[in-house]
Design an enzyme around this catalytic site. Sequence first.
Site, PDB file in Angstrom:
ATOM      1  N   HIS A  54       0.838  -1.201   0.000  1.00  0.00           N
ATOM      2  CA  HIS A  54       0.000   0.000   0.000  1.00  0.00           C
ATOM      3  C   HIS A  54       0.876   1.255   0.000  1.00  0.00           C
ATOM      4  O   HIS A  54       1.204   1.810   1.046  1.00  0.00           O
ATOM      5  CB  HIS A  54      -0.879  -0.038   1.252  1.00  0.00           C
ATOM      6  CG  HIS A  54      -2.023   0.906   1.221  1.00  0.00           C
ATOM      7  ND1 HIS A  54      -3.260   0.584   1.732  1.00  0.00           N
ATOM      8  CD2 HIS A  54      -2.150   2.175   0.771  1.00  0.00           C
ATOM      9  CE1 HIS A  54      -4.090   1.590   1.604  1.00  0.00           C
ATOM     10  NE2 HIS A  54      -3.434   2.588   1.022  1.00  0.00           N
ATOM     11  N   HIS A  56       1.521   5.141  -2.018  1.00  0.00           N
ATOM     12  CA  HIS A  56       1.060   6.173  -2.950  1.00  0.00           C
ATOM     13  C   HIS A  56       2.293   6.872  -3.526  1.00  0.00           C
ATOM     14  O   HIS A  56       3.071   7.473  -2.779  1.00  0.00           O
ATOM     15  CB  HIS A  56       0.167   7.189  -2.237  1.00  0.00           C
ATOM     16  CG  HIS A  56      -1.108   6.588  -1.712  1.00  0.00           C
ATOM     17  ND1 HIS A  56      -2.247   6.465  -2.485  1.00  0.00           N
ATOM     18  CD2 HIS A  56      -1.415   6.053  -0.502  1.00  0.00           C
ATOM     19  CE1 HIS A  56      -3.207   5.895  -1.772  1.00  0.00           C
ATOM     20  NE2 HIS A  56      -2.730   5.626  -0.564  1.00  0.00           N
ATOM     21  N   LEU A  57       2.454   6.786  -4.848  1.00  0.00           N
ATOM     22  CA  LEU A  57       3.638   7.364  -5.487  1.00  0.00           C
ATOM     23  C   LEU A  57       3.332   8.642  -6.256  1.00  0.00           C
ATOM     24  O   LEU A  57       4.258   9.296  -6.748  1.00  0.00           O
ATOM     25  CB  LEU A  57       4.311   6.326  -6.392  1.00  0.00           C
ATOM     26  CG  LEU A  57       4.888   5.110  -5.653  1.00  0.00           C
ATOM     27  CD1 LEU A  57       5.571   4.159  -6.622  1.00  0.00           C
ATOM     28  CD2 LEU A  57       5.853   5.531  -4.554  1.00  0.00           C
ATOM     29  N   ARG A  58       2.054   9.001  -6.404  1.00  0.00           N
ATOM     30  CA  ARG A  58       1.609  10.316  -6.927  1.00  0.00           C
ATOM     31  C   ARG A  58       1.927  10.576  -8.389  1.00  0.00           C
ATOM     32  O   ARG A  58       1.591  11.639  -8.887  1.00  0.00           O
ATOM     33  CB  ARG A  58       2.195  11.454  -6.075  1.00  0.00           C
ATOM     34  CG  ARG A  58       1.909  11.371  -4.585  1.00  0.00           C
ATOM     35  CD  ARG A  58       0.449  11.329  -4.282  1.00  0.00           C
ATOM     36  NE  ARG A  58       0.184  11.439  -2.830  1.00  0.00           N
ATOM     37  CZ  ARG A  58      -0.890  10.947  -2.252  1.00  0.00           C
ATOM     38  NH1 ARG A  58      -1.819  10.323  -2.975  1.00  0.00           N
ATOM     39  NH2 ARG A  58      -1.068  11.071  -0.960  1.00  0.00           N
ATOM     40  N   ASN A  88      -4.913   5.826  -7.183  1.00  0.00           N
ATOM     41  CA  ASN A  88      -5.548   7.147  -7.153  1.00  0.00           C
ATOM     42  C   ASN A  88      -4.592   8.265  -7.559  1.00  0.00           C
ATOM     43  O   ASN A  88      -4.384   9.237  -6.836  1.00  0.00           O
ATOM     44  CB  ASN A  88      -6.164   7.424  -5.772  1.00  0.00           C
ATOM     45  CG  ASN A  88      -5.157   7.376  -4.642  1.00  0.00           C
ATOM     46  OD1 ASN A  88      -4.058   6.841  -4.804  1.00  0.00           O
ATOM     47  ND2 ASN A  88      -5.524   7.930  -3.507  1.00  0.00           N
ATOM     48  N   ASP A 148      -8.658   2.797  -3.403  1.00  0.00           N
ATOM     49  CA  ASP A 148      -8.185   3.373  -2.145  1.00  0.00           C
ATOM     50  C   ASP A 148      -8.250   4.897  -2.129  1.00  0.00           C
ATOM     51  O   ASP A 148      -7.899   5.565  -3.108  1.00  0.00           O
ATOM     52  CB  ASP A 148      -6.751   2.940  -1.860  1.00  0.00           C
ATOM     53  CG  ASP A 148      -6.308   3.385  -0.474  1.00  0.00           C
ATOM     54  OD1 ASP A 148      -6.944   2.973   0.497  1.00  0.00           O
ATOM     55  OD2 ASP A 148      -5.353   4.169  -0.383  1.00  0.00           O
ATOM     56  N   HIS A 175     -10.932  -0.002   0.755  1.00  0.00           N
ATOM     57  CA  HIS A 175     -10.858   1.108   1.705  1.00  0.00           C
ATOM     58  C   HIS A 175     -12.214   1.133   2.409  1.00  0.00           C
ATOM     59  O   HIS A 175     -13.199   1.628   1.858  1.00  0.00           O
ATOM     60  CB  HIS A 175     -10.590   2.413   0.963  1.00  0.00           C
ATOM     61  CG  HIS A 175     -10.531   3.619   1.836  1.00  0.00           C
ATOM     62  ND1 HIS A 175      -9.430   4.448   1.905  1.00  0.00           N
ATOM     63  CD2 HIS A 175     -11.428   4.156   2.700  1.00  0.00           C
ATOM     64  CE1 HIS A 175      -9.666   5.432   2.753  1.00  0.00           C
ATOM     65  NE2 HIS A 175     -10.878   5.278   3.255  1.00  0.00           N
ATOM     66  N   HIS A 230      -5.637  -1.006   5.563  1.00  0.00           N
ATOM     67  CA  HIS A 230      -5.461  -0.217   6.790  1.00  0.00           C
ATOM     68  C   HIS A 230      -6.554  -0.400   7.858  1.00  0.00           C
ATOM     69  O   HIS A 230      -7.255   0.555   8.208  1.00  0.00           O
ATOM     70  CB  HIS A 230      -5.255   1.267   6.481  1.00  0.00           C
ATOM     71  CG  HIS A 230      -6.087   1.842   5.367  1.00  0.00           C
ATOM     72  ND1 HIS A 230      -7.443   1.652   5.251  1.00  0.00           N
ATOM     73  CD2 HIS A 230      -5.715   2.623   4.310  1.00  0.00           C
ATOM     74  CE1 HIS A 230      -7.876   2.294   4.180  1.00  0.00           C
ATOM     75  NE2 HIS A 230      -6.856   2.882   3.595  1.00  0.00           N
ATOM     76  N   ASP A 308       0.798   2.580   3.734  1.00  0.00           N
ATOM     77  CA  ASP A 308      -0.091   3.680   3.304  1.00  0.00           C
ATOM     78  C   ASP A 308       0.722   4.974   3.182  1.00  0.00           C
ATOM     79  O   ASP A 308       0.254   6.059   3.548  1.00  0.00           O
ATOM     80  CB  ASP A 308      -1.262   3.861   4.260  1.00  0.00           C
ATOM     81  CG  ASP A 308      -2.382   4.707   3.644  1.00  0.00           C
ATOM     82  OD1 ASP A 308      -2.293   5.036   2.446  1.00  0.00           O
ATOM     83  OD2 ASP A 308      -3.345   5.051   4.366  1.00  0.00           O
TER      84      ASP A 308
END
Length: 429
Positions: A54, A56-58, A88, A148, A175, A230, A308
């Site tokens: 989990h 987030h690499l944007r 996302n 997510d 989520h 999470h 996360d």
Amino acid sequence: MSLLIKGASVLGAEPTDVYVDGGVIREIGTVSATADEVVAASGLVLLPGLVDLHTHLRQPGREDAETVASGAAAAAAGGYTAVLAMANTSPVTDTAEAAVSVWELGREAGLADVFPVGAVTKGLAGEELAELALMNRSRAGVTVFSDDGRCVSDPRVMRRALEYVKAFGGVISQHSQDPSLAPYGSACCHEGELSGRLGLPGWPGVAEEVIVARDVMLARHTGSRVHVAHASTAGTVEVLRWAKAQAEKDGSWAVTAEVTPHHLLLTTDLLAGYDPTFKVNPPLRPAEDVEALRAALADGTIDAVATDHAPHARQDKEHAFVDAAFGMLGLEEALSVVSTVMVSSGLLDWAGVARVMSTTPARIAGLEGHGRPVAVGEPANLALVDPAATYVVDRDRSLSLSRNNPWHDRKLTGRVVSTYLRGKQTYAG
């Protein structure tokens, strides 16, 4: 390129030597062979490279907060050799083309294997299924799907998604947040006495628990796999305990769950200062929930630790608490938090850490070449850890592009000193 790691304690066992050549572990024991590089590892613990379910690499869309390359560098610094990048982004990873693009950016960075998570629904809108099968059949080989940041709240859509991924062994990572009990954009913290006193709109733990309960019943009905992202409440642990017992009895479906490092250590009390660094989704919970999560991770009710990792640019985080973005960094300190909370207390040994941070996450995601035993013939995806090291976290030393680090100025025990991806060093502390 050959590598000899001398005197390391594999999973906390007796010291031994590990010889690597061509990216593969060739020999373990008392090794007399010479190597291009020799690492003195007396007093260090050798683990399989960590796997994060989990992250987030944007990228694409918010490269000012994080790129695949900077996130992979942060992952390597945390002992990770594989990360799963959430969908996302902007645009959303809901097509095979988008998934392959993220996967290729990871290969170019070369610091950790980056596996894209595909969106469950187009645009994360919760209405129409995304290209699940096409993403799976693409070069990216997507196996985990998640909206997510948003809950797949329509039970009919969730049922169809579970049925669809069953055909190719995929899993839906949910989520769990009922939007009618915890509305997006308004609720910003745990609902309780403190939120009332601070005047912050909260959401109750039951908003998570009802979705977890619903989804395990849907997984049971469809004979599919659901993963609870999470987990954050004691009530969720109770539901998971029941569901896992039923799944084991039935044998035709499965439920797994993850917990974040911050939900293992931080509590709602930190909100008293209105510091938006501690605004996260799901929210920090009271101490009794934290204790339940620790116990559930120790006894296997919760399967894995996932970070996360959620980098945010300064302009998105530095607002009044109710207006700030959700999320906090996690990749670089995750191992240290688990060591501080779970190993130092005796709740887990180092073999247990390998289980919850490498072996089981890799199994859930169906990754080949990661989460493997430290054994002859296996890929040399490895993390060397100094279990006695203590240090104070400095957010300005982070390899992430963002600085929303909840561990800043906190003293932690246990630290990654080196990471190897197929025998190549990707981090040296």
